[in-house]
Structure formats: C-alpha cells, structure tokens
Scaffold this motif. Sequence first.
Motif, PDB file in Angstrom:
ATOM      1  N   PRO A 158     -17.554  50.557  77.255  1.00  0.00           N
ATOM      2  CA  PRO A 158     -19.270  50.935  77.071  1.00  0.00           C
ATOM      3  C   PRO A 158     -19.944  49.556  77.207  1.00  0.00           C
ATOM      4  O   PRO A 158     -21.014  49.749  78.054  1.00  0.00           O
ATOM      5  CB  PRO A 158     -19.192  51.146  75.445  1.00  0.00           C
ATOM      6  CG  PRO A 158     -17.851  51.403  75.065  1.00  0.00           C
ATOM      7  CD  PRO A 158     -17.155  50.833  75.806  1.00  0.00           C
ATOM      8  N   GLU A 159     -19.061  48.520  77.196  1.00  0.00           N
ATOM      9  CA  GLU A 159     -20.121  47.213  77.920  1.00  0.00           C
ATOM     10  C   GLU A 159     -20.295  47.149  79.266  1.00  0.00           C
ATOM     11  O   GLU A 159     -21.464  46.692  79.705  1.00  0.00           O
ATOM     12  CB  GLU A 159     -19.461  46.068  77.111  1.00  0.00           C
ATOM     13  CG  GLU A 159     -19.208  45.506  75.888  1.00  0.00           C
ATOM     14  CD  GLU A 159     -18.006  46.410  75.189  1.00  0.00           C
ATOM     15  OE1 GLU A 159     -17.703  46.215  74.102  1.00  0.00           O
ATOM     16  OE2 GLU A 159     -17.369  47.089  75.994  1.00  0.00           O
ATOM     17  N   ASP A 162     -22.946  49.922  80.078  1.00  0.00           N
ATOM     18  CA  ASP A 162     -24.427  49.236  79.625  1.00  0.00           C
ATOM     19  C   ASP A 162     -24.735  48.233  80.929  1.00  0.00           C
ATOM     20  O   ASP A 162     -25.902  47.934  81.308  1.00  0.00           O
ATOM     21  CB  ASP A 162     -24.402  48.543  78.299  1.00  0.00           C
ATOM     22  CG  ASP A 162     -24.110  49.519  77.244  1.00  0.00           C
ATOM     23  OD1 ASP A 162     -24.383  50.591  77.466  1.00  0.00           O
ATOM     24  OD2 ASP A 162     -23.849  48.735  76.244  1.00  0.00           O
ATOM     25  N   ASP A 163     -23.836  47.332  81.511  1.00  0.00           N
ATOM     26  CA  ASP A 163     -23.921  46.466  82.704  1.00  0.00           C
ATOM     27  C   ASP A 163     -24.396  47.413  83.675  1.00  0.00           C
ATOM     28  O   ASP A 163     -25.481  46.932  84.222  1.00  0.00           O
ATOM     29  CB  ASP A 163     -22.788  45.869  83.012  1.00  0.00           C
ATOM     30  CG  ASP A 163     -22.305  44.696  81.975  1.00  0.00           C
ATOM     31  OD1 ASP A 163     -23.150  44.280  81.353  1.00  0.00           O
ATOM     32  OD2 ASP A 163     -21.196  44.268  82.185  1.00  0.00           O
ATOM     33  N   ARG A 165     -26.216  50.149  83.628  1.00  0.00           N
ATOM     34  CA  ARG A 165     -27.515  50.618  83.163  1.00  0.00           C
ATOM     35  C   ARG A 165     -28.537  49.657  83.352  1.00  0.00           C
ATOM     36  O   ARG A 165     -29.778  49.890  83.716  1.00  0.00           O
ATOM     37  CB  ARG A 165     -27.443  51.404  82.069  1.00  0.00           C
ATOM     38  CG  ARG A 165     -28.528  51.995  81.465  1.00  0.00           C
ATOM     39  CD  ARG A 165     -28.507  52.720  80.317  1.00  0.00           C
ATOM     40  NE  ARG A 165     -27.555  53.805  80.127  1.00  0.00           N
ATOM     41  CZ  ARG A 165     -26.400  53.911  80.008  1.00  0.00           C
ATOM     42  NH1 ARG A 165     -25.956  52.667  79.296  1.00  0.00           N
ATOM     43  NH2 ARG A 165     -25.466  54.992  79.925  1.00  0.00           N
ATOM     44  N   SER A 166     -28.218  48.389  83.206  1.00  0.00           N
ATOM     45  CA  SER A 166     -29.067  47.353  83.019  1.00  0.00           C
ATOM     46  C   SER A 166     -29.297  46.408  84.363  1.00  0.00           C
ATOM     47  O   SER A 166     -30.303  45.443  84.377  1.00  0.00           O
ATOM     48  CB  SER A 166     -28.863  46.456  81.685  1.00  0.00           C
ATOM     49  OG  SER A 166     -27.477  45.731  82.054  1.00  0.00           O
TER      50      SER A 166
END
Length: 375
Positions: A158-159, A162-163, A165-166
């Motif tokens: 998940p991390e 998230d990277d 997406r951001s």
Amino acid sequence: MTEKLLNHRAEGPTSAPPLLLGPSLGTSTKLWDKVAPELSVTHRVVRWDLPGHGGSPAGLIAPGATVGELAALVLDLADALGIERFGYAGVSLGGAVGLHLAAHHSERISSLAVICSSAHFNGEGPWRERAELVRREGLAGLAGTADSRWFTPGFTVPELVDDHRSADPGAYAACCDALAAFDIRAELSGISAPTLLLAGREDPATPPAHLREIADAVPGASLTEIPGASHLAPAERPEAVLAALRGHFDGYAKRGMEVRRQVLGDTHVDRAQSRQVPFTARFQDFISRYAWGEIWTDPTLSRRERSMITLTALIAHGHYDELAMHIRAARRNGLTPDDIAAVLLQSAVYCGVPAANSAFATAQRVLAEEDGEPR
C-alpha cells in the motif's frame, strides 16, 4: 534538502563502499525498505527519489526530459555526498539510469545491477500516450491499476501505491518522456562494469527477455530470473533480490575472507567468526572487506613484504597478541625464523630495545609451538 538535489536517504558506515539504489517510476525510496537496511551492513547505501516523487522537487525535471538528465542528477547527488566511484542498482527507470551511467560515465560506476528494466522499454508510443494522459487527467487512474502492473495477483504494498498516487503529475509525465526516448541497445557492448541483470519471471512490463537482451550484449554480464516476482521485485521478493545483490556487490568482502584465511589460517578465522555477535559484526566485516579485501590484495607489495611491515608496526605499538598471530602468518607468507629475527632486530633500532625484547620473547614462543620443540 537543497532544491537542486534529489531527495535521498543514506544508511550504513561512511567508510564502507558506496552503493546507490535507484527507484522505479511512480515509487520512492520505500521501494528498497526490505533490502537497503541489510545492504547497509556492508555498504554506504544511498537511496534516491525521482523528481516529483517522494521528497524530490518536481522542478528538477521538465517536459521532454531524458534518462541522461536523470543520470546527471544522480551524479550531482553523488558529488554533493563526496562519492566519486560507486556501485549502482536500479529498478525499471532506475535501472535505465544505471545503464546510462555505466555507458557514459564508466569511471564512476564500479559495479552495476539492473533490475526489472530494459534497454528500450517497447518504444516511445505507449510512453508518449501515458505522458499525455497524466498531464490531462492526473495520476488517480493509473494508481488504481498499479497493483496489476507492479505485482503478482494478490500481492500489494500500500505504501508504494500511495507513492504513485501522490507523485507530481508533471514530473511523472516528464519521466515518461525520458522512458519514451530511451534506447541504449547500440551502447551496451561498451559497458565495462561488472553487470548483473535481475528479471522478475512474472513481470509483464519488462519480461525476462528484455533483461536477457542486455545480458547478451554487455560483456561478462550475468542474468538471474526471480520466480514469483513481477515488476517491483525488491518489494515482492526482497530475500531473493538481497541474496543476488550481496553476491554481486560484496566482492571485496569475499576476496578479503579468502585472503584472510590464506594468511591467518582457517583455525584463527573460524574462531573469530564463531565469536561474532551483532555488536561486532560490522567490525568483522570491516576487517575482511577493507584490511584483507583491499589492502592485503594490493599487488604493489608481496605478502612477504606486507608481513614484515605488519610485524614492525605491531612491535612499535606493543600489540603482542596480534604479533603472535602475525608471526604465524609470516611463516605462511614465506618468512623463515632468521627472516623474522632480522625484522625484530631492525625494530630494536627504530622501535626501541624493550619493545624488541618483548617481541623476541613472543616470537620465540610462537616459533617453538610451530616447530613442536623448545627453542
């Protein structure tokens, strides 16, 4: 962090050989979370973020960017950290950066590992289209399909999603431009650094054939396929990636251990290894890698000459336990008892008679033990 440098994270002793780790598009230094800490036991590990990813400023890259420009940013980072020559491992786009560095800046790269990457990334069309899509719609849609592009079914980190997406859309699109323009196939034969290729056997983005193409073109390169791994192998199969990278980058430690055993003997080295605990592990590695892997293997001096120098230094500083060990080593390196006596006599002049007196007592005991008879 200066706006002119890539964001990075450094781990491991500053005296250790430097090893730079490059990321895949859409990820950050987190890609290496399960590998870098272990590598940092024997290396000065520096992970870096692509522009607009993680903590790196988006302004470091612009539309129409090239892999060469990304490689220049990596060299700027290395220069700022005082790193002249380094090992390098990179995933996907990070691997392309490594290939460019090895082909165009060979004096900086001591050893190279290219992971789940390619020499051409299937041409420019798909990457131009992705760049346009991201500039128009952002990264939300692509991030939603990251798992299927990065991992085998049912696996996720998940991390890292998230990277993705951001990340900054403009910087991400510029990295796509770099991938679109990248084709280094004609230059692979000029790469001289020892090169390891790691392929994820289940990787749809850069399948093993892409890594095999590089391995066939780079002189002396080797290829390892990792079963059960897709595109982000360091996150999905960290144990396999770690084992492969250790085998590739730990040359000094391996060579040092071989020389250490040849000079000091298996009994001594085995005893030292058996006493090793986490508190002393880095010191033992330092001895094998630096003292034995770099200094004792330097061909400028013979082992016989190095033994004579070492005996003198140990006498000068009064290290008589170490002196006993190195008298045994001197015998393995070809010094006769008369040679050793001459070195000790020389030390009486330059290190002092009391020091030489203690050294003669130590040497007499050791030589008697070696011969199995009193002297």
